[in-house]
Design an enzyme around this catalytic site. Sequence first.
Site, PDB file in Angstrom:
ATOM      1  CG  ASN A 150      -2.184 -13.572   4.297  1.00  0.00           C
ATOM      2  OD1 ASN A 150      -1.301 -13.470   5.130  1.00  0.00           O
ATOM      3  ND2 ASN A 150      -3.110 -12.652   4.125  1.00  0.00           N
TER       4      ASN A 150
ATOM      5  CG  ASN B 103      -5.823 -10.392   1.783  1.00  0.00           C
ATOM      6  OD1 ASN B 103      -4.828 -11.101   1.876  1.00  0.00           O
ATOM      7  ND2 ASN B 103      -5.749  -9.072   1.717  1.00  0.00           N
TER       8      ASN B 103
ATOM      9  CE1 TYR C 103     -13.168 -10.218   1.959  1.00  0.00           C
ATOM     10  CE2 TYR C 103     -10.890  -9.767   1.348  1.00  0.00           C
ATOM     11  CZ  TYR C 103     -11.955  -9.622   2.227  1.00  0.00           C
ATOM     12  OH  TYR C 103     -11.806  -8.898   3.382  1.00  0.00           O
TER      13      TYR C 103
ATOM     14  CD  GLN D 126      -8.030  -5.125  -4.105  1.00  0.00           C
ATOM     15  OE1 GLN D 126      -8.736  -4.756  -3.178  1.00  0.00           O
ATOM     16  NE2 GLN D 126      -6.938  -5.853  -3.932  1.00  0.00           N
TER      17      GLN D 126
ATOM     18  CG  HIS E 222      -9.058  -8.476  -3.603  1.00  0.00           C
ATOM     19  ND1 HIS E 222      -8.046  -9.265  -3.109  1.00  0.00           N
ATOM     20  CD2 HIS E 222      -9.585  -7.829  -2.523  1.00  0.00           C
ATOM     21  CE1 HIS E 222      -7.967  -9.112  -1.797  1.00  0.00           C
ATOM     22  NE2 HIS E 222      -8.891  -8.239  -1.420  1.00  0.00           N
TER      23      HIS E 222
ATOM     24  NE  ARG F 255      -2.323  -7.160  -2.422  1.00  0.00           N
ATOM     25  CZ  ARG F 255      -2.398  -6.585  -1.236  1.00  0.00           C
ATOM     26  NH1 ARG F 255      -3.575  -6.330  -0.689  1.00  0.00           N
ATOM     27  NH2 ARG F 255      -1.313  -6.232  -0.589  1.00  0.00           N
TER      28      ARG F 255
ATOM     29  N   GLY G  40       0.887  -0.255   2.765  1.00  0.00           N
ATOM     30  CA  GLY G  40      -0.461   0.031   3.240  1.00  0.00           C
ATOM     31  C   GLY G  40      -0.504   1.077   4.337  1.00  0.00           C
TER      32      GLY G  40
ATOM     33  N   PRO H  33      -4.093  -1.520  -1.769  1.00  0.00           N
ATOM     34  CG  PRO H  33      -4.900  -3.630  -2.348  1.00  0.00           C
ATOM     35  CD  PRO H  33      -3.659  -2.796  -2.335  1.00  0.00           C
ATOM     36  CG  LEU H  34      -4.723   0.558   2.350  1.00  0.00           C
ATOM     37  CD1 LEU H  34      -3.879   1.829   2.441  1.00  0.00           C
ATOM     38  CD2 LEU H  34      -4.460  -0.345   3.543  1.00  0.00           C
ATOM     39  CB  THR H  35     -11.456  -1.854   2.814  1.00  0.00           C
ATOM     40  OG1 THR H  35     -11.477  -2.657   1.645  1.00  0.00           O
ATOM     41  CG2 THR H  35     -12.856  -1.637   3.344  1.00  0.00           C
TER      42      THR H  35
HETATM   43  C1  LIG Z   1      -7.496  -0.768   6.862  1.00  0.00           C
HETATM   44  C2  LIG Z   1      -7.040  -1.827   5.889  1.00  0.00           C
HETATM   45  C3  LIG Z   1      -7.826  -2.118   4.795  1.00  0.00           C
HETATM   46  C4  LIG Z   1      -7.400  -3.061   3.836  1.00  0.00           C
HETATM   47  N1  LIG Z   1      -8.158  -3.272   2.714  1.00  0.00           N
HETATM   48  C5  LIG Z   1      -7.695  -4.094   1.725  1.00  0.00           C
HETATM   49  C6  LIG Z   1      -8.409  -4.217   0.498  1.00  0.00           C
HETATM   50  O1  LIG Z   1      -9.446  -3.600   0.262  1.00  0.00           O
HETATM   51  N2  LIG Z   1      -7.889  -5.037  -0.445  1.00  0.00           N
HETATM   52  C7  LIG Z   1      -6.717  -5.758  -0.239  1.00  0.00           C
HETATM   53  O2  LIG Z   1      -6.282  -6.481  -1.139  1.00  0.00           O
HETATM   54  N3  LIG Z   1      -6.020  -5.634   0.916  1.00  0.00           N
HETATM   55  C8  LIG Z   1      -6.457  -4.811   1.893  1.00  0.00           C
HETATM   56  N4  LIG Z   1      -5.718  -4.630   3.028  1.00  0.00           N
HETATM   57  C9  LIG Z   1      -4.364  -5.232   3.134  1.00  0.00           C
HETATM   58  C10 LIG Z   1      -3.310  -4.211   2.667  1.00  0.00           C
HETATM   59  O3  LIG Z   1      -3.404  -4.017   1.283  1.00  0.00           O
HETATM   60  C11 LIG Z   1      -1.882  -4.653   3.046  1.00  0.00           C
HETATM   61  O4  LIG Z   1      -1.617  -5.906   2.460  1.00  0.00           O
HETATM   62  C12 LIG Z   1      -1.668  -4.723   4.563  1.00  0.00           C
HETATM   63  O5  LIG Z   1      -2.087  -3.525   5.185  1.00  0.00           O
HETATM   64  C13 LIG Z   1      -0.184  -4.984   4.946  1.00  0.00           C
HETATM   65  O6  LIG Z   1       0.657  -3.960   4.455  1.00  0.00           O
HETATM   66  P1  LIG Z   1       1.239  -2.784   5.418  1.00  0.00           P
HETATM   67  O7  LIG Z   1       2.045  -3.469   6.485  1.00  0.00           O
HETATM   68  O8  LIG Z   1       2.111  -1.965   4.506  1.00  0.00           O
HETATM   69  O9  LIG Z   1       0.076  -2.061   5.974  1.00  0.00           O
HETATM   70  C14 LIG Z   1      -6.160  -3.736   4.024  1.00  0.00           C
HETATM   71  C15 LIG Z   1      -5.389  -3.458   5.162  1.00  0.00           C
HETATM   72  C16 LIG Z   1      -5.809  -2.516   6.097  1.00  0.00           C
HETATM   73  C17 LIG Z   1      -4.924  -2.196   7.275  1.00  0.00           C
END
Ligand SMILES: Cc1cc2nc3c(=O)[nH]c(=O)nc-3n(C[C@H](O)[C@H](O)[C@H](O)COP(=O)(O)O)c2cc1C
Length: 387
Positions: free
Chosen positions: A257, A203, A205, A125, A200, A252, A342, A50-52
Site C-alpha cells: 500500500n 497502513n 503503523y 480494531q 491493525h 488487517r 469504508g 475501521p474508520l477513525t
Molecule cells: C476517514 C477515514 C478513516 C480511516 N481510519 C482507519 C482506521 O482507523 N483503521 C484502518 O485500518 N483503516 C482506516 N481507514 C481506511 C479504511 O478502512 C478503508 O481501507 C479505506 O477507506 C478504503 O475503503 P473505501 O474505499 O471503502 O472507503 C480510514 C479511512 C478513512 C476514509
Amino acid sequence: MGELDILFTCAGAGSKSAGCALQKDFFSLNLFSPLTLGRLELPNRLVMAPLTRTRSGRRGVPTELMAEHYAQRASMGLIISEGIYTSLEGQGFTWQPGLTTDEQIAGWKNVTDAVHAAGGRIVAQVMNAGRVTSPGTNGGRRVVAPSAIAVDGLTHTYEGKQPYPVPHALTTAEIPAITAEFVAASRAAMEAGFDGVELHSANGYLLHEFLSPDSNLRTDMYGGSPENRARFVIEVYRAVADAIGADRTGLRISPENNIQGVLETNPADVLATYTALVAGIAPLKPAFLSILHRDPSDILVQELRKSFGGPVLLNSGFGILTTREEALRFMDQDLGDGVVVGRPVIANPDLVRRWQEDLPLNIPDPSTFYSHGPAGYTDYPAYAEAS
Ligand SMILES: Cc1cc2nc3c(=O)[nH]c(=O)nc-3n(C[C@H](O)[C@H](O)[C@H](O)COP(=O)(O)O)c2cc1C
C-alpha cells in the site's frame, strides 16, 4: 442441476439462458448471504471498515454520539471499530479513543450494547501508531518504532501541526511490553462487550513498520530476513489469540500500500514477508484475515488467501471509493469471502439495504471525516427518510 452444471450451461449457452441468469443470481446474492468468521456469525458479507472519526473526548472515552453512530450501522454483517490505541504512547490521532482505562471500557460498553441492541456485531480494531504520531498528540511521551527513522512531513497534534519526530528504536528487551499492551487492550475489549478484536497491522503503523525493510533496519531477531520482520506481528497475534481466542481475533494487513513512509516495493520480498506472517498465524485458525490491496485479484493476494486457508476480507484501498459493482465482482470472481467497505458506510447507515435493492446513495463529505460532533457523523439519513 448442480452448481457446476449451472456454470457450464452458462458458459456454453450465452448470457440470456436461464442457467446463466441463475448463476449470476447465485453468486451476486452471495454478498448478502451469511458468513462465519471464527466465533462470529454474520448475516451478510459486508463489513464496515475501521474508520477513525475523532469523536472521542481528549480522554479517549467513547461518547453517546459514537454509540448512536455505530448502532445506526448495525445492519452491516460486521462492524470493525475505528483504530483504538493500546497505550497512550501509541496514540496516533487527536480525539482518538483508547482501551486503557476503566472510563474508556465503560464508554465502549455503551457502544457495544447499542450495536447489539440494534441487532449488530462489532469488533475492536486495536492499534499502536508507532512512529506516526508526535509528543503533541500522545501527551509528551516518547514515539516508538522498529528503527530511528522519522516519517516525512507534518502531523496534526493538539498543539497544531508538528513535524514527525525521529522515533525511539525499541530495544529487544522493550518489545514484550508492547505485546503486553496489545493483550491488555484486547482483554479490555472483551470486558467492553466487543465480539472480537482486529489487530491493525496495516497502513504504516507500528506492526506494519516491522514488516517493511524500509522502516525496519533492525539487526536483532526482529529485523533482516522476511521471517524476522514478520516475527513481531506473529508474536502479538499469538499472544492476543492466547488471551481471548483465535476464533475472535482477526488481522488487517495492507501489503504494497506504500503509505506513511512504509514502502514495500520488492515483490519477492513482500511475498516472502507476508507468506511468513500468514504461515505463523494460520495454524491457530484466526477468525479472519483482512487484506487491503489495490487489486484483490493480484497473485500476491490470492497466494496469501490460499496459504491462509481461512476467511479473507477484501478492500481495494483509498484510490477510489468501494462501489457496489466492485463488491459484487469480488464475490462473483470468488476473490475473497467478504468485502470491507469504508466511505460508503460513512454516508449510508443502511448501506446493506441500499446495495441489495440497488437504491440511490448519499455521498460522503470528506470535510467532516475528522471533525467533531454530529455533522457528517450521525445525520446521514437512511433511504426511507431521504426519499
Ligand atoms: C476517514 C477515514 C478513516 C480511516 N481510519 C482507519 C482506521 O482507523 N483503521 C484502518 O485500518 N483503516 C482506516 N481507514 C481506511 C479504511 O478502512 C478503508 O481501507 C479505506 O477507506 C478504503 O475503503 P473505501 O474505499 O471503502 O472507503 C480510514 C479511512 C478513512 C476514509
